[in-house]
Design a protein around this motif. Structure first.
Motif, PDB file in Angstrom:
ATOM      1  N   ILE A 198       0.848  -1.195   0.000  1.00 12.77           N
ATOM      2  CA  ILE A 198       0.000   0.000   0.000  1.00 12.77           C
ATOM      3  C   ILE A 198       0.880   1.240   0.000  1.00 12.77           C
ATOM      4  O   ILE A 198       1.745   1.381   0.865  1.00 12.77           O
ATOM      5  N   LYS A 258       4.742   6.844  -0.337  1.00 16.07           N
ATOM      6  CA  LYS A 258       5.589   5.957   0.473  1.00 16.07           C
ATOM      7  C   LYS A 258       4.859   4.671   0.835  1.00 16.07           C
ATOM      8  O   LYS A 258       3.656   4.687   1.097  1.00 16.07           O
ATOM      9  N   LEU A 259       5.587   3.550   0.891  1.00 14.41           N
ATOM     10  CA  LEU A 259       4.991   2.300   1.356  1.00 14.41           C
ATOM     11  C   LEU A 259       4.523   2.446   2.802  1.00 14.41           C
ATOM     12  O   LEU A 259       5.226   3.022   3.634  1.00 14.41           O
ATOM     13  N   VAL A 260       3.336   1.922   3.085  1.00 11.37           N
ATOM     14  CA  VAL A 260       2.839   1.913   4.464  1.00 11.37           C
ATOM     15  C   VAL A 260       3.417   0.685   5.170  1.00 11.37           C
ATOM     16  O   VAL A 260       3.136  -0.456   4.770  1.00 11.37           O
ATOM     17  N   HIS A 261       4.242   0.916   6.175  1.00  7.53           N
ATOM     18  CA  HIS A 261       4.797  -0.195   6.956  1.00  7.53           C
ATOM     19  C   HIS A 261       4.153  -0.316   8.333  1.00  7.53           C
ATOM     20  O   HIS A 261       4.231  -1.356   8.965  1.00  7.53           O
ATOM     21  N   GLY A 262       3.527   0.760   8.788  1.00 11.21           N
ATOM     22  CA  GLY A 262       2.838   0.725  10.067  1.00 11.21           C
ATOM     23  C   GLY A 262       3.791   0.644  11.240  1.00 11.21           C
ATOM     24  O   GLY A 262       5.017   0.697  11.078  1.00 11.21           O
ATOM     25  N   SER A 263       3.215   0.516  12.435  1.00  6.99           N
ATOM     26  CA  SER A 263       4.028   0.543  13.648  1.00  6.99           C
ATOM     27  C   SER A 263       4.832  -0.741  13.811  1.00  6.99           C
ATOM     28  O   SER A 263       5.794  -0.780  14.560  1.00  6.99           O
ATOM     29  N   THR A 264       4.436  -1.805  13.099  1.00  7.53           N
ATOM     30  CA  THR A 264       5.106  -3.095  13.264  1.00  7.53           C
ATOM     31  C   THR A 264       6.086  -3.388  12.137  1.00  7.53           C
ATOM     32  O   THR A 264       6.833  -4.366  12.212  1.00  7.53           O
ATOM     33  N   THR A 272       5.005  -4.406   9.358  1.00  5.60           N
ATOM     34  CA  THR A 272       4.344  -5.470   8.596  1.00  5.60           C
ATOM     35  C   THR A 272       2.925  -5.101   8.169  1.00  5.60           C
ATOM     36  O   THR A 272       2.059  -5.972   8.044  1.00  5.60           O
ATOM     37  N   ALA A 273       2.666  -3.815   7.962  1.00  2.00           N
ATOM     38  CA  ALA A 273       1.338  -3.400   7.492  1.00  2.00           C
ATOM     39  C   ALA A 273       1.118  -3.908   6.073  1.00  2.00           C
ATOM     40  O   ALA A 273       2.058  -4.354   5.408  1.00  2.00           O
ATOM     41  N   GLY A 274      -0.146  -3.816   5.607  1.00  2.00           N
ATOM     42  CA  GLY A 274      -0.439  -4.204   4.234  1.00  2.00           C
ATOM     43  C   GLY A 274      -0.597  -5.693   4.063  1.00  2.00           C
ATOM     44  O   GLY A 274       0.063  -6.325   3.250  1.00  2.00           O
ATOM     45  N   GLU A 275      -1.459  -6.292   4.845  1.00  2.00           N
ATOM     46  CA  GLU A 275      -1.744  -7.731   4.711  1.00  2.00           C
ATOM     47  C   GLU A 275      -3.209  -7.919   4.342  1.00  2.00           C
ATOM     48  O   GLU A 275      -3.970  -8.584   5.039  1.00  2.00           O
ATOM     49  N   LEU A 276      -3.587  -7.322   3.197  1.00  2.00           N
ATOM     50  CA  LEU A 276      -5.005  -7.359   2.823  1.00  2.00           C
ATOM     51  C   LEU A 276      -5.500  -8.774   2.541  1.00  2.00           C
ATOM     52  O   LEU A 276      -6.699  -9.034   2.601  1.00  2.00           O
ATOM     53  N   HIS A 297      -5.335 -11.050   4.473  1.00  2.00           N
ATOM     54  CA  HIS A 297      -5.930 -11.517   5.729  1.00  2.00           C
ATOM     55  C   HIS A 297      -6.969 -10.554   6.286  1.00  2.00           C
ATOM     56  O   HIS A 297      -7.277 -10.560   7.472  1.00  2.00           O
TER      57      HIS A 297
END
Lengths: 332, 332
Positions: free
Chosen positions: A155, A160-166, A168-172, A174
């Motif tokens: 995403i 910029k790629l969304v990596h989130g706080s972990t 590991t963001a962007g697991e659509l 699931h």
């Protein structure tokens, strides 16, 4: 402009492919390693760096460039379960031989690499590849969805790629599409992946043929998968070929898969309002039998304020280049 | 540090409230306008700027600061359907008297305002308010979900609100939770809003009492909503009060609402992997009857890689301050 070069590495469970990539997106040369032949990570890292060195030494015949790995702009690696924050893979499910943490930056430094080393998961790398070398050039907001054994996503928000706080963001894949729906390998139920991955397509086909039986005019459809082919023998490629040949059961299976994926895409738009959702991966190669119902469902399920503002497209990159270009884009 | 001041404006269909906000998040003074008394936008803008001027003239008794609107750091407005890119509302559904485009920047300039004027929709403003003055201070990745007549959301990625390519990203209320589910006011079906808004709570309660009938020990539950109260007379506050008093039907309704919202929150995490999802709005005030099943469902539906890495919290801001602080945060 002077040409610059990077090495892109597509690390897979069976094979790992390295490519020397010129800044215009041309893959100059490739080298293949058999991932499953390595029983631990350090010798595998040795051989990746050695292969990268050989590609650099041979160089680019068109421009005359050649050098060592440290003449590169960097080395990018797309790998399963890779975390860009730590430059490592943590227990990737299909690479059980690499126990614990496999840290690319640390191992590549040990092998003498001094240029930047960047790692990300394969779907994120594919999204970056699309942005740097493909159809998303100049886009600030888009999403890449990869259909394959699983369903991955990358995403991009504000360029910029969304990596989130972990990280590991962007697991659509699931995202729960149908609460309490099909069982997923992640242990939960109803994930998008269970409906639109290669396995999801097979399961859908099996459901369809159980419901509908043989088509009345089966003989007129050379693509029709006869009853002699058991459920266990059906692969997503089989279903794709049958659909391409006009088999009504396979077309109905893709119609359902497209319907589900259309809802998932419409839902993704409510999040980041992308300009475009790109698709890639084996199951998308069937083309219209998937894309037509997908776009129809997407239009039906898209909130009115987004109508006409987000399109669905196939990746502009070649199937056999996207993984290496994506990895290369991590250091471009 | 010297104190600075902004005016935050919470524009609603019935009332519009202005607040003079000090940089430490203290609301110094407020002024109220009756939105529905205005039949067009320019006189309404005149009165908003006039009221802002009066608040500035009276100033802050604690610090002795006072001035004109042009001594402010800026004016922030949280408003329905507001687009930050154009600084305007376009045909907001509950403000039909303001036909066409209502451009705050243009109108406020006409009224002599020279300091920055920023506009965003109310849920985005609330998210920023949480980041500047509330529980999300220092967080790079979080989501605010507002439950009310509708369900709104503000999504923060890398410390910035996600606006997307259209300026209108972050509409999780219209994420389709149950394909082909309840009818939504947006014309589609199964949106999160139909299950977890005030109206969704009422509909759920009505379904529950139809299914379960009167509880066996109804008389022991002073909160129980008797059959003399018709479906049309039930409000979400009624259901909340009944749940607080222990009515099993109302508790079951909130259990279902919490279950649905938990799935939606788990799905949102697969997108941006936030540290925290904040909740605010009337229906959340019931507390445990909603929060307990919500957190249970969230844990059950959260993908393993995110377990323990995202929490669900109530907004740290006071209910009667959040809208003004959110609007103020737009120019902070």
């Amino acid at each position: 402009m002077e040409n610059t070069y990077v090495i892109g590495i597509d690390l897979g469970g069976t094979n790992t492919e390295l490519g020397l990539v010129r800044n215009d997106g041309h893959i100059v040369a490739r080298h293949n390693l058999s991932t499953k032949d390595y029983s631990s990570f350090p010798p595998f890292a040795d051989d990746m760096v050695k292969a990268a060195g050989e590609l650099c030494a041979a160089g680019d015949p068109e421009t005359g460039w050649h050098g060592t790995v440290n003449d590169l702009r960097g080395i990018g690696i797309g790998a399963p379960n890779a975390d860009p924050n730590t430059s490592s893979m943590v227990e990737p499910p299909n690479l059980k031989q690499f126990k614990g943490v496999s840290n690319f930056a640390v191992e590549f430094r040990r092998c003498g690499v001094t240029v930047p080393v960047a790692v990300d998961n394969d779907a994120n790398a594919a999204a970056l590849g699309e942005m740097v070398y493909g159809g998303a050039t100049g886009m600030k907001h888009f999403i890449m969805i990869t259909l394959g054994t699983g369903v991955g996503s990358g995403i991009v928000v504000d360029g910029k790629l969304v990596h989130g706080s972990t990280g590991t963001a962007g697991e659509l894949g699931h995202n729960i599409l149908i609460p309490n729906g099909r069982e997923c390998s992640c242990g939960r139920r109803g994930c998008l992946e269970t409906y639109t991955s290669a396995r999801g397509i097979v399961q859908t086909y099996i459901e369809v043929r159980r419901e509908m039986g043989a088509p009345a005019d089966a003989k007129e459809h050379p693509g029709w998968i006869g009853p002699e082919v058991t459920d266990a023998e059906i692969h997503s490629i089989t279903v794709g070929m049958a659909a391409s040949a006009g088999d009504p059961l396979a077309l109905e299976a893709f119609r359902r898969v497209g319907y589900w994926l259309g809802i998932a895409c419409a839902n993704a738009v409510t999040f980041s309002a992308p300009e475009c959702i790109f698709l890639m991966g084996g199951p998308t190669k069937v083309g219209d039998p998937l894309l037509r119902p997908l776009r129809k469902s997407f239009d039906e399920h898209l909130l009115n304020i987004y109508q006409g503002k987000c399109r669905i497209e196939m990746s502009h990159l070649k199937t056999n280049e996207v993984a290496i270009l994506g990895a290369a884009a991590l250091v471009s």
